[in-house]
Design an enzyme around this catalytic site. Structure first.
Site: not given
Ligand code: AMP
Length: 141
Positions: A94-95, A97, A101, A103
């Site tokens: 589901g990446q 970007v 990072h 969440h």
């Protein structure tokens, strides 16, 4: 716009971001499409598209800052009752970007957020088989 450069632009101060924390290694800012109110992203300043490219020491730093943010999300006006960490590594995960990072997602009862689907309860033999494969790979790395 290339999403990889969006986070690089945020690090450089060329793109807008609602920052909550910054030091020499990481920046944390509000997600513009939050799963729940107060959803924060923690990113390394040095770009890494995925976990394989991420310096493990910086990875540890992402978690440390995430821990501090989790406490702040409980104690600030966000008033979280709980916190989820989530990190998508790869398109299949589901990446969207391609700048690593973490969440940090504040939770309250009944907020509707959650991981869905746990289709099977495998037999111990199947768990042992995959554990052995993963262990072997770890030992060779
Ligand atoms: P992921 O699916 O794990 O790659 O999540 C990417 C996250 O980045 C999503 O939750 C987006 O809402 C968030 N996002 C994308 N662009 C921005 C931006 N310019 N500022 C803040 N958050 C962003």
């Amino acid at each position: 716009m290339d999403p990889y450069s969006i986070f690089s632009d945020i690090v450089a101060g060329r793109a807008p971001a609602s920052r909550v924390f910054e030091d020499d290694d990481v920046v944390a800012f509000m997600d513009i499409r939050p799963f729940t109110p107060g959803h924060v992203l923690v990113i390394p300043k040095q770009p890494a598209r995925n976990l394989a490219e991420l310096d493990p020491e910086i990875g540890a730093k992402l978690f440390q800052v995430g821990q501090r943010l989790a406490a702040a999300l409980r104690d600030s006006e966000v008033a979280a009752d709980g916190v989820n960490f989530f990190l998508a590594d790869g398109i299949a995960a589901g990446q969207e970007v391609f700048h690593v990072h973490l969440h940090v997602i504040p939770r309250t009862s009944g907020d509707g957020f959650g991981l869905r689907g746990r289709p099977t309860s495998p037999h111990r033999a199947d768990l042992d088989y995959l554990a052995s494969s993963i262990r072997g790979t770890l030992e060779r790395s």
